[in-house]
Design an enzyme around this catalytic site. Sequence first.
Site, PDB file in Angstrom:
ATOM      1  CB  CYS A 185      -3.494   2.601   2.379  1.00  0.00           C
ATOM      2  SG  CYS A 185      -4.799   1.246   1.924  1.00  0.00           S
ATOM      3  CB  CYS A 208      -0.984   0.170   1.218  1.00  0.00           C
ATOM      4  SG  CYS A 208      -2.127  -1.168   1.585  1.00  0.00           S
ATOM      5  CB  CYS A 219      -3.597  -1.741  -1.628  1.00  0.00           C
ATOM      6  SG  CYS A 219      -5.043  -1.436  -0.666  1.00  0.00           S
ATOM      7  CB  CYS A 227      -4.214   3.020  -1.404  1.00  0.00           C
ATOM      8  SG  CYS A 227      -2.887   1.752  -1.277  1.00  0.00           S
TER       9      CYS A 227
END
Length: 191
Positions: A36, A32, A63, A66
């Site tokens: 995030c 991430c 992810c 994000c």
Amino acid sequence: MMTQDMWRAIENCDGSYDGKFFYGVRTTGIFCRPSCKSRTPLPEHVRIFASTEAAIAERFRPCKRCKPGGLKLPDEEWVDAIAAMIDNRYAEQLTLNKLAELAHASPYHMQRTFTRWKGQSPAAYLQQVRIEQAKRLLSESELPVSEIGERVGYVNAAHFATVFQRETGSQPTAYRTAMRNEIKHEGEKRT
């Protein structure tokens, strides 16, 4: 190496650190941006990366929430990753919300995408994995049925027996007996 500033950025979802580093979570295999909004991982599960390429090289997936570095994991790979998470964590009390949190997505989006790619819901897939593991344990071990139920994620033995019968057409004890008779019969045929 994670510094205190990096950890604070992760804890506070600090967007000013985006692009300076990325963090991966060992337990989920997802990486991430510091900003995030997913659940804050435990520090001991965090791995720091200087770039998205470094995270991908270490087999971490971007992810879905994000989209670090503008990357988005293709749905099929994402669903496979969720299925692998279920395969590895089936004994835990996995709810749709818990799975969605681990997969960094909304429960609705994860349910819809998983069902589209796998042809069944995450809950149905989880139950299938649990029943297959229970069958294996019933065939290969001497563990009591109640303990097998617990080991595959059913905290209530009666519920385990009900689900097992519904899915296999047989009570766990009867399944165990049938499998042992089948193995014995196969052994006799060979001699």
